[in-house]
Scaffold this motif. Structure first.
Motif, mmCIF file in Angstrom:
data_model
loop_
_atom_site.group_PDB
_atom_site.id
_atom_site.type_symbol
_atom_site.label_atom_id
_atom_site.label_comp_id
_atom_site.label_asym_id
_atom_site.label_seq_id
_atom_site.Cartn_x
_atom_site.Cartn_y
_atom_site.Cartn_z
ATOM 1 N N SER A 19 38.831 53.474 -5.354
ATOM 2 C CA SER A 19 38.052 52.325 -5.820
ATOM 3 C C SER A 19 36.788 52.202 -4.976
ATOM 4 C CB SER A 19 38.886 51.040 -5.721
ATOM 5 O OG SER A 19 38.177 49.942 -6.246
ATOM 6 N N ARG A 20 35.876 51.343 -5.429
ATOM 7 C CA ARG A 20 34.653 51.086 -4.683
ATOM 8 C C ARG A 20 34.205 49.648 -4.899
ATOM 9 N NH1 ARG A 20 30.513 54.825 -5.396
ATOM 10 N NH2 ARG A 20 31.855 56.287 -6.512
ATOM 11 N N ASP A 21 33.334 49.166 -4.008
ATOM 12 C CA ASP A 21 32.737 47.839 -4.152
ATOM 13 C C ASP A 21 31.350 47.888 -3.531
ATOM 14 O OD1 ASP A 21 32.398 45.228 -4.845
ATOM 15 O OD2 ASP A 21 34.195 44.482 -3.848
ATOM 16 N N ARG A 22 30.492 46.932 -3.890
ATOM 17 C CA ARG A 22 29.107 46.917 -3.407
ATOM 18 C C ARG A 22 28.786 45.602 -2.713
ATOM 19 N NH1 ARG A 22 29.098 49.791 -8.196
ATOM 20 N NH2 ARG A 22 28.079 51.836 -8.096
ATOM 21 N N ASN A 23 27.653 45.627 -2.014
ATOM 22 C CA ASN A 23 27.169 44.456 -1.268
ATOM 23 C C ASN A 23 28.216 43.963 -0.275
ATOM 24 O OD1 ASN A 23 24.703 44.380 -2.759
ATOM 25 N ND2 ASN A 23 25.770 43.346 -4.430
ATOM 26 N N VAL A 24 28.760 44.898 0.488
ATOM 27 C CA VAL A 24 29.834 44.594 1.437
ATOM 28 C C VAL A 24 29.285 44.671 2.854
ATOM 29 C CG1 VAL A 24 32.090 45.314 2.316
ATOM 30 C CG2 VAL A 24 31.578 45.493 -0.134
ATOM 31 N N LYS A 25 29.684 43.713 3.683
ATOM 32 C CA LYS A 25 29.335 43.752 5.106
ATOM 33 C C LYS A 25 30.607 43.771 5.944
ATOM 34 C CE LYS A 25 28.541 38.721 5.261
ATOM 35 N NZ LYS A 25 27.547 37.692 5.597
ATOM 36 N N ILE A 26 30.465 44.322 7.166
ATOM 37 C CA ILE A 26 31.606 44.512 8.054
ATOM 38 C C ILE A 26 31.469 43.600 9.267
ATOM 39 C CG2 ILE A 26 32.921 46.185 9.402
ATOM 40 C CD1 ILE A 26 31.762 48.388 7.706
ATOM 41 N N TYR A 27 32.571 42.953 9.637
ATOM 42 C CA TYR A 27 32.652 42.158 10.857
ATOM 43 C C TYR A 27 33.486 42.927 11.885
ATOM 44 C CZ TYR A 27 31.020 37.976 8.361
ATOM 45 O OH TYR A 27 30.289 37.068 7.648
ATOM 46 N N ASP A 28 33.029 42.948 13.124
ATOM 47 C CA ASP A 28 33.830 43.481 14.215
ATOM 48 C C ASP A 28 34.648 42.330 14.782
ATOM 49 O OD1 ASP A 28 34.856 45.172 16.160
ATOM 50 O OD2 ASP A 28 33.271 44.666 17.584
ATOM 51 N N GLY A 29 35.868 42.195 14.344
ATOM 52 C CA GLY A 29 36.626 40.980 14.646
ATOM 53 C C GLY A 29 36.009 39.826 13.881
ATOM 54 N N ASP A 30 35.587 38.791 14.606
ATOM 55 C CA ASP A 30 34.919 37.647 13.971
ATOM 56 C C ASP A 30 33.403 37.708 14.137
ATOM 57 O OD1 ASP A 30 37.372 36.517 13.228
ATOM 58 O OD2 ASP A 30 37.626 35.582 15.189
ATOM 59 N N GLN A 31 32.898 38.793 14.723
ATOM 60 C CA GLN A 31 31.468 38.909 14.993
ATOM 61 C C GLN A 31 30.758 39.671 13.878
ATOM 62 O OE1 GLN A 31 30.062 37.377 17.669
ATOM 63 N NE2 GLN A 31 32.129 36.597 18.097
ATOM 64 N N LYS A 32 29.610 39.152 13.470
ATOM 65 C CA LYS A 32 28.807 39.850 12.476
ATOM 66 C C LYS A 32 28.227 41.127 13.079
ATOM 67 C CE LYS A 32 27.313 35.923 9.644
ATOM 68 N NZ LYS A 32 26.142 35.191 9.110
ATOM 69 N N THR A 33 27.988 42.109 12.246
ATOM 70 C CA THR A 33 27.371 43.364 12.677
ATOM 71 C C THR A 33 26.133 43.622 11.829
ATOM 72 O OG1 THR A 33 28.591 44.785 11.138
ATOM 73 C CG2 THR A 33 29.675 44.239 13.236
ATOM 74 N N SER A 106 35.607 48.135 21.844
ATOM 75 C CA SER A 106 35.611 46.844 21.164
ATOM 76 C C SER A 106 36.877 46.087 21.539
ATOM 77 C CB SER A 106 35.535 47.018 19.640
ATOM 78 O OG SER A 106 35.652 45.775 18.984
ATOM 79 N N ARG A 107 36.728 44.815 21.800
ATOM 80 C CA ARG A 107 37.887 43.990 22.130
ATOM 81 C C ARG A 107 38.654 43.569 20.879
ATOM 82 N NH1 ARG A 107 35.602 39.721 26.709
ATOM 83 N NH2 ARG A 107 35.030 41.293 28.279
ATOM 84 N N ALA A 108 38.004 43.667 19.745
ATOM 85 C CA ALA A 108 38.626 43.201 18.503
ATOM 86 C C ALA A 108 39.733 44.148 18.067
ATOM 87 C CB ALA A 108 37.586 43.084 17.402
ATOM 88 N N THR A 109 40.794 43.579 17.551
ATOM 89 C CA THR A 109 41.906 44.368 17.010
ATOM 90 C C THR A 109 41.922 44.323 15.490
ATOM 91 O OG1 THR A 109 43.399 42.470 17.176
ATOM 92 C CG2 THR A 109 43.301 43.974 19.071
ATOM 93 N N HIS A 110 40.839 43.834 14.896
ATOM 94 C CA HIS A 110 40.754 43.792 13.438
ATOM 95 C C HIS A 110 39.291 43.841 13.016
ATOM 96 C CE1 HIS A 110 40.116 39.517 14.494
ATOM 97 N NE2 HIS A 110 39.420 39.463 13.367
#
Length: 397
Positions: A19-33, A106-110
Motif C-alpha cells: 500500500s501507499r499514502d501521500r502527504n505524510v510526515k514523520i515524528y521522532d517520538g513526539d518531536q517533529k522532523t 535517538s532517545r525515542a522508542t517510537h
C-alpha cells in the motif's frame, strides 16, 4: 528515527508491494522532523518514505525494516478543521549492523506517521495486517526455504491474507470508519450550532440596543466612521425575521417580508446613493436574518411587492436593483455628467471606485446618462469609456 536507513526504493526477492499514502510526515517520538509532505510506501518487508516522485524513480529514500516494529497504536488530534489520526509505531532498539540513516542516536522508542487530514484508513489497515502476517520472517530466516513448495505456500497464504483483508475488507472497514467519523462530525457541528443559535439572539439584542441609543443621539453624530458604524449595526441582525411558517398564504408572507426588507434597507440604500443591486440586497438580508435564510426566489418575489419608499427596478440590460422612489434619473444623469467632465472621461470601473459602488451600478448610471443625452460612449481596443456629449450641449454661434 535512528532505526531508518538510507536505501534504494527497490523490491528485493520475495518482497511485494502492499500500500501507499501521500502527504505524510514523520515524528521522532513526539518531536517533529524535517521529513514532511512525503510519500510512504509499504511492502511486505519494509516501509519507505521519500519526497514525491523519489520512490517511483527508485531513488535513495528512508527505509524502515518492519522487523523493528513491536506494536502499533494510534492517537487522535483535533483542530479547527476536524479530527485526524496518527499511527504510532513502537520499535525495538536498532541493530549494530544497521546502515547509515538520518539519525545516529535517538532517545525515542517510537515514531509517528501523520498526514494533513490523517492517514488513509486503507493504509492503516494494510500496515496492521502486514505486521500480523510477518512475511519477512519466512524469507529472512532462511532464503533457501523459498525453494520448498510447502514454505512457499505458507508465504503465498500470508500474502493472500494481506490482500484480502486490505481489499474488500479494507474498503468495508473504511466505509464504516468514514460513516462513524461523519456521525461524530455531525454531532459536533450541531453542538456548535446550538451554541451559535443561543449567542445569535444575544448579539441581535445587543445590536438593537446600541443602534437605538445611536438613533437617540442622531443630532450629535457627525463623524463618518460613527455613521458607518451605525449602518453596520442597523443591518447586523433582525430579532424577529419573517418566516413562511407564520402565514397561511404566499401573498401575506411576501407582503410582510417586503415590509421588513424595506425597513431594514432604507438607511443603507440612502447611504449608497439611492440604489443597491439585488445581489447586494440578497447578501445583506441573509446576513441580517442569521439562520433563517431566504432563497433567491423568495427574495425576488418579496421585492416585487415593494410599493414605497423603495421599489424594484429592472434596467434594459436585465440588471435588477432596489431603488428609492425619490431617486430621479435626471438628477443622477447630471451628477454623472459632472463627474465625467471633472475627469474628462470615465470608464465603468473608474466611476465605481469614485462612488464606492459595484461595477453593475456604475455601468447603469452611465447608461442612464447616455440615454438622457448627457454623455456618449467610445468603444476601442482600450475598452469602453464615456465622454460628455458635446454634440448636444455645445454653444452654437
Amino acid at each position: 528515527m535512528n532505526r531508518f536507513a538510507y536505501e534504494e526504493a527497490r523490491l528485493v526477492e520475495s518482497e511485494s508491494f502492499v500500500s501507499r499514502d501521500r502527504n505524510v510526515k514523520i515524528y521522532d517520538g513526539d518531536q517533529k522532523t524535517e521529513f514532511e509532505d512525503g510519500e510512504v510506501v509499504l511492502t511486505t518487508h519494509r516501509l519507505f518514505w521519500g519526497r514525491p516522485g523519489e520512490i517511483a524513480r527508485a531513488a535513495v529514500t528512508l527505509c524502515l525494516p518492519l522487523s523493528y516494529v513491536i506494536s502499533l497504536s494510534e492517537e487522535t488530534t483535533s483542530n479547527f478543521f476536524g479530527r485526524k489520526t496518527r499511527i504510532i509505531m513502537h520499535l525495538r532498539p536498532p541493530d549494530v549492523s544497521k546502515g547509515p540513516g538520518p539519525l545516529d542516536t535517538s532517545r525515542a522508542t517510537h515514531i509517528k506517521l501523520s498526514g494533513k487530514n490523517g492517514l488513509r484508513v486503507e493504509f492503516h489497515n494494510a500496515l496492521r495486517e502486514t505486521l500480523t502476517a510477518r512475511v519477512w520472517e519466512i524469507s529472512l530466516t532462511n532464503e533457501t526455504i523459498l525453494k520448498d513448495p510447502e514454505a512457499m505456500a505458507n508465504v503465498n497464504e500470508r500474502l493472500a491474507r494481506i490482500q484480502k483483508r486490505t481489499g474488500i475488507g479494507g474498503i468495508e472497514r473504511h466505509l464504516e470508519a468514514k460513516a462513524k467519523a461523519t456521525d461524530e462530525n455531525i454531532a459536533l457541528a450541531f453542538q456548535d450550532l446550538s451554541v451559535l443559535m443561543a449567542m445569535a439572539k444575544d448579539m441581535v439584542g445587543l445590536s438593537k440596543s446600541i443602534s437605538g441609543k445611536i438613533r437617540e443621539q442622531k443630532g450629535e453624530i457627525s463623524d463618518d466612521e460613527t455613521v458607518r458604524f451605525k449602518s453596520y449595526l442597523l443591518s447586523l441582525g433582525i430579532d424577529d425575521p419573517v418566516t413562511r411558517d407564520n402565514f397561511t398564504s404566499n401573498t401575506a408572507y411576501f407582503n410582510s417580508l417586503a415590509q421588513q426588507i424595506c425597513e431594514m434597507l432604507l438607511d443603507p440604500i440612502e447611504e449608497h446613493g439611492g440604489m443597491m443591486s439585488l445581489a447586494d440586497v440578497y447578501c445583506r438580508v441573509n446576513r441580517a436574518r442569521g439562520l433563517e435564510l431566504l432563497s433567491p426566489e423568495d427574495l425576488l418575489h418579496a421585492c416585487e411587492q415593494l410599493n414605497g419608499p423603495i421599489k424594484l427596478r429592472r434596467f434594459p440590460s436585465g440588471a435588477m436593483v432596489l431603488q428609492l422612489e425619490s431617486h430621479d434619473d435626471e438628477l443622477i444623469a447630471i451628477d454623472t455628467l459632472e463627474k465625467v467632465n471633472a475627469a474628462e472621461s470615465l470608464a465603468v470601473e473608474e466611476l465605481a471606485n469614485q462612488l464606492g459602488i459595484s461595477l453593475l451600478l456604475a455601468k447603469e448610471r452611465l447608461l442612464v446618462a447616455e440615454r438622457l443625452g448627457k454623455v456618449c460612449r467610445d468603444e476601442s481596443v482600450e475598452g469602453l469609456r464615456f465622454y460628455a456629449n458635446l454634440l448636444l450641449h455645445r454653444n452654437v454661434d
